[in-house]
Design an enzyme around this catalytic site. Structure first.
Site, short mmCIF file in Angstrom:
data_model
loop_
_atom_site.label_atom_id
_atom_site.label_comp_id
_atom_site.label_asym_id
_atom_site.label_seq_id
_atom_site.Cartn_x
_atom_site.Cartn_y
_atom_site.Cartn_z
N ASN A 30 -0.43 -9.29 17.57
CA ASN A 30 -1.22 -9.97 16.80
C ASN A 30 -2.52 -10.38 17.80
OD1 ASN A 30 -3.13 -11.52 14.91
ND2 ASN A 30 -0.35 -11.09 13.92
N LEU A 31 -3.37 -10.20 16.98
CA LEU A 31 -4.82 -10.17 17.47
C LEU A 31 -5.22 -12.35 17.69
CD1 LEU A 31 -7.50 -7.82 17.26
CD2 LEU A 31 -6.57 -8.74 18.70
N GLN A 32 -4.35 -13.08 16.34
CA GLN A 32 -4.51 -14.68 16.13
C GLN A 32 -3.06 -14.96 16.25
OE1 GLN A 32 -5.80 -13.47 11.98
NE2 GLN A 32 -7.84 -14.15 12.12
N GLY A 71 1.19 -7.02 13.18
CA GLY A 71 0.49 -6.47 12.54
C GLY A 71 0.46 -7.82 11.47
N CYS A 96 11.57 -0.43 -15.22
CA CYS A 96 12.33 -0.64 -15.91
C CYS A 96 13.34 -2.17 -15.74
CB CYS A 96 12.66 1.02 -16.96
SG CYS A 96 13.40 -0.08 -18.45
N CYS A 98 17.19 -1.50 -18.03
CA CYS A 98 17.51 -0.45 -18.66
C CYS A 98 18.98 -0.62 -17.25
CB CYS A 98 17.80 1.31 -17.65
SG CYS A 98 16.34 2.32 -19.10
N ASP A 155 1.09 -1.05 -0.07
CA ASP A 155 0.05 -0.08 -0.18
C ASP A 155 0.79 1.60 -0.17
OD1 ASP A 155 0.57 0.38 2.93
OD2 ASP A 155 -1.03 -0.65 3.03
N HIS A 168 7.42 -7.34 -0.49
CA HIS A 168 5.80 -7.43 -1.86
C HIS A 168 5.53 -6.92 -2.75
CE1 HIS A 168 4.50 -11.08 0.90
NE2 HIS A 168 6.17 -11.60 0.74
#
Length: 408
Positions: free
Chosen positions: A304-306, A275, A202, A205, A177, A194
């Site tokens: 992290n929540l999980q 996160g 390019c 080049c 993002d 990522h």
């Protein structure tokens, strides 16, 4: 009886035998399925509620019972892993104090960030209860929004401040993002593993030329199709995006900056994961220093929540939302959290403007300066137009996944 009649009778007999065998297999399969369904219903009952007949059925089919029990255990485990857990207020403060102490004593801190730090900017995560992959697995549609309207969150700005005061040396991000870049984090201290939706390059080049834009350059790109349709002003070769999709291996020097990420990990004495489910990052062995003795590995803190696959290796697991944890951390460290100022967003000075013939090469909305944004916010029609987004790294992959699910 002639030889021909005998052969005909033999063929008929063979076909009849084959049909009978196929019918028997079909009946056997249906019987097995019915038995499996019956056993599954029994296993969902408490043992005290099972009848003698049901108990006998379980004893007659031990292999089926074992397989269904294994599947049931796996489903329950997966469900628990997907559940969000929140530390209570007192426990959260205690954990954040421990994290603050570790950061203050560390010589080299690296932060790994995932989609969870951008949810406050209205960009959905992937594996949370309302995440993209979670919704797709349930057969639900995924709505997308105009990402050019997103802004760095409290967590992004806290990381920028921690880097500014030299408490954090490097940031490794899985996010595309571009919000770390827009928070003014120096690019040599950032690895966007990522890619970045605002950057096209390019590769013809040497060295590769990089062009930062004010819009999402991935409108026409997808998995294994990275050409944006614009041309390099130096060699006239076609430009490509920098996104690394699932199933691809990223090789671009920038903005991926793998060298910076691996060097930072080797020097780290504290790694803070914010996160991220770590299901992708865990595959990058160079980020975890597992080749060292356990007592010489960096301390690992996970927010992290999980559940994550690195929980058992963590020095401390903090169950809290990133913004809430960072707010407490900055308070504990005695640091102010700067607000994001669009007029000082570095993307405006870093961006390369399009040439005259490229003005119509995209339909994405450009990031607007603050003054222009005020005008847009007062225009209901402009707001309505900015509610959906199709194609590119954020939109096309999800719609493709929905089509696969419907046709499978």
């Amino acid at each position: 009886m002639s030889k021909m009649d005998a052969r005909t009778n033999s063929d008929c007999s063979a076909r009849a035998t084959k049909k009978a065998q196929e019918k028997a297999k079909l009946i056997q399969r249906e019987t097995q399925e019915q038995t499996a369904k019956a056993i599954s219903r029994i296993l969902h009952k408490c043992e005290a509620e099972r009848t003698q007949e049901e108990c006998s059925l379980l004893q007659e089919h031990p292999d089926t019972v074992q397989e269904l029990s294994r599947r049931q255990t796996r489903r329950h485990l997966l469900k628990r892993k997907q559940e969000e857990v929140f530390d209570d207020a007192e426990n959260l403060k205690t954990k954040v104090k421990e994290l603050a102490k570790a950061i203050q004593q560390a010589q080299h801190v690296v932060i790994y960030t995932g989609a969870g730090i951008s949810t406050a900017a209205s960009i959905p995560d992937y594996r949370g209860p309302n995440g993209v992959w979670t919704q797709l697995q349930k057969g639900r549609s995924v709505s997308t929004s105009d990402l050019s309207r997103a802004e760095p969150t409290l967590t992004h700005m806290s990381i920028w401040m921690l880097h500014k005061v030299n408490m954090v040396q490097h940031v490794v991000s899985q996010n595309c993002d571009g919000l770390h870049l827009r928070s003014a984090l120096p690019r040599n201290s950032l690895s966007e593993l990522h890619g970045n939706m605002f950057i096209e390059v390019c590769v013809s080049c040497s060295p590769a030329q990089e062009f930062i834009r004010l819009f999402d350059v991935t409108e026409r790109t997808a998995l294994h199709r990275h050409w944006t349709g614009r041309l390099c002003p130096y060699c006239r070769a076609e430009l490509r995006d920098t996104i690394v999709h699932f199933g691809e291996r990223g090789t671009l020097e920038q903005p991926l900056n793998w060298k910076g990420a691996s060097e930072a990990a080797q020097q780290a004495d504290v790694i803070l994961c914010l996160g991220s489910s770590l299901k992708v990052l865990k595959k990058y062995s160079c980020l975890w220093c597992m080749n060292r003795p356990a007592n010489k590995r960096p301390q690992l803190f996970i927010v992290n929540l999980q559940w994550t696959p690195k929980d058992n290796l963590a020095t401390l697991k903090i169950h809290g939302k990133c913004d809430a944890v960072m707010c407490l951390l900055m308070e504990e460290l005695g640091l102010e959290i700067p607000g994001y100022n669009r007029s000082q967003d570095p993307i405006f000075s870093l961006a390369t403007p399009l040439s005259a013939e490229e003005k119509d090469s995209h339909t994405r909305k450009e990031i607007a300066p603050f003054s222009a944004l005020e005008d847009i916010s007062q225009d209901p029609q402009a707001q309505a137009e900015a509610t959906s987004l199709q194609g590119g790294w954020f939109g096309r992959g999800y719609s493709k996944a929905r089509r696969k699910k419907k046709t499978s």
